[in-house]
Write a protein that holds these residues in place. Sequence first.
Motif, short mmCIF file in Angstrom:
data_model
loop_
_atom_site.label_atom_id
_atom_site.label_comp_id
_atom_site.label_asym_id
_atom_site.label_seq_id
_atom_site.Cartn_x
_atom_site.Cartn_y
_atom_site.Cartn_z
N PRO A 40 -25.56 12.65 14.79
CA PRO A 40 -26.01 11.26 14.65
C PRO A 40 -25.05 10.31 15.34
O PRO A 40 -23.84 10.54 15.35
N MET A 54 -23.40 5.24 7.40
CA MET A 54 -23.54 4.96 8.82
C MET A 54 -24.90 4.29 9.03
O MET A 54 -25.93 4.80 8.58
N HIS A 116 -15.04 9.00 10.70
CA HIS A 116 -16.44 8.89 10.27
C HIS A 116 -16.47 8.43 8.83
O HIS A 116 -15.59 8.82 8.03
N GLY A 117 -17.48 7.65 8.49
CA GLY A 117 -17.59 7.18 7.12
C GLY A 117 -16.31 6.45 6.75
O GLY A 117 -15.78 5.63 7.52
N VAL A 120 -13.21 10.53 6.81
CA VAL A 120 -13.44 11.81 7.48
C VAL A 120 -12.95 11.74 8.92
O VAL A 120 -13.31 10.83 9.67
N VAL A 179 -14.27 17.19 10.01
CA VAL A 179 -15.43 17.89 10.53
C VAL A 179 -15.13 18.31 11.96
O VAL A 179 -14.78 17.49 12.81
N TYR A 280 -28.11 20.51 8.40
CA TYR A 280 -28.75 19.21 8.66
C TYR A 280 -30.24 19.42 8.84
O TYR A 280 -30.66 20.35 9.54
N PHE A 307 -28.82 18.89 3.90
CA PHE A 307 -28.44 17.49 4.13
C PHE A 307 -29.54 16.86 5.00
O PHE A 307 -29.60 17.08 6.21
N CYS A 355 -20.07 17.05 6.12
CA CYS A 355 -21.12 16.04 6.05
C CYS A 355 -21.69 15.88 4.65
O CYS A 355 -21.98 14.76 4.23
N CYS A 358 -19.17 13.86 2.75
CA CYS A 358 -19.10 12.50 3.30
C CYS A 358 -20.37 11.72 2.95
O CYS A 358 -20.31 10.65 2.36
N GLY A 359 -21.50 12.30 3.33
CA GLY A 359 -22.79 11.73 2.96
C GLY A 359 -23.17 10.43 3.64
O GLY A 359 -24.18 9.82 3.31
N ALA A 360 -22.37 10.00 4.64
CA ALA A 360 -22.61 8.67 5.21
C ALA A 360 -23.87 8.57 6.07
O ALA A 360 -24.37 7.48 6.29
N CYS A 361 -24.35 9.69 6.56
CA CYS A 361 -25.51 9.63 7.46
C CYS A 361 -26.85 9.68 6.73
O CYS A 361 -27.91 9.69 7.36
S1 SF4 Z 1 -22.20 12.66 7.32
FE1 SF4 Z 1 -21.14 13.93 8.88
S2 SF4 Z 1 -21.79 13.11 10.88
FE2 SF4 Z 1 -22.30 11.57 9.28
S3 SF4 Z 1 -20.52 10.20 9.24
FE3 SF4 Z 1 -20.18 11.74 7.65
S4 SF4 Z 1 -18.99 13.35 8.68
FE4 SF4 Z 1 -19.87 12.07 10.31
#
Ligand code: SF4
Length: 370
Positions: A40, A54, A116-117, A120, A179, A280, A307, A355, A358-361
């Motif tokens: 992403p 994100m 990321h996020g 991460v 990641v 994913y 995810f 991911c 993190c869960g941001a996507c």
């Molecule tokens: S979910 Fe994965 S790809 Fe999305 S911001 Fe977090 S680490 Fe990055």
Amino acid sequence: MLIDLQTTQSRNLIAELQSLGLRLADPGSGAPSRRGGAGPSDHKAVTVDGKTIMVPVHTGSAARSPFLARAAGDDGFAVLEREGRAVARIAFPPVPRYYALQTLDGIPYWKLATLHGRDVLATTVLQECIRYTNRRTRCQFCAIGESLAAGRTVARKTPEQLAEVARAAVRLDGVKHAVLTTGTPNVTDRGAAVLCESAAAIKRVVDLPIQGQCEPPDDFAWFERLHASGVDTLGMHLEAVEEDVRARAMPGKAKVPVSYYLEAFAAAVRVFGRGQVSTYIIAGLGDSAESILAMSRTLIELGVYPFVVPLVPIGGTPLEHATPPDSAFMRALLGELGGMLREARLTSAESKAGCGRCGACSSLSVFETA
Ligand code: SF4
């Protein structure tokens, strides 16, 4: 102005922002947005109601979004408007301190790995992919070559470089996990070998939980090698679940069928443990909600975390003009999936790195709580 969001309002707002995108009154707020690259992209980290997600900011749909973020004040918060009406306060995570550093040979750390996020450290170890070089085999949603062509990253990050950046990111910015993803270099180990050497180098200098991401290798012995090298969790990404959707959206990668992924998932869970293997699934490529949920059920039974993220149509890719799934579709899908995960006790909170944690996507994690 609405400041304290109730859980349902917060879930809905996050799902809407991820589907519709966001316009920025001040594009310079917070950490730089991400353009191109693997996975992403074309999005920016935004904190909504304490959760960092994100949100697309460079896509065509984001340019037409009813959401506008006003410039952040001195307190770091910005007013989020919907069609001119203030609906929430949001914040942008600050530029990480390690971005100011560079290697001895002059490569800026941010070209080697990005934040990321919220916490991460993420890198694409190999920014090249055998699937991407040929238009007939490349994944229609992927922009792995775009950031390389624009000079925003380097083609191959060495294990030593990644170890150096990881140590700095932990020390200066308190990153909590990493990641390591990769383009697919061959049809044998499919990226597992470069993940092994990268993870081992990082673990030698810093104790950082790591997720490796690659296609399923030809030999499942790679799972033991990855684990022994310091990879704590593994992502093998189906992207789409119906074979005809896979063949259309990712003609090269679809040569590895879903049945092989399922065998690989079962073997990987035996090594990494339940909830430490994930995949994913991109909603919006053509799969029905029923297919995604049926596949998710199978994955959950195997101990694999599905995810599910909304498609972000990235500029410069064949899907740049595609329409992302609408927020009502995502809310219904993630609501159902969140309940399944909760019941199976296979939530993102159990994941050690990557991911899922993190869960941001995706707004999936906010649907996992009752
Ligand atoms: S979910 Fe994965 S790809 Fe999305 S911001 Fe977090 S680490 Fe990055």
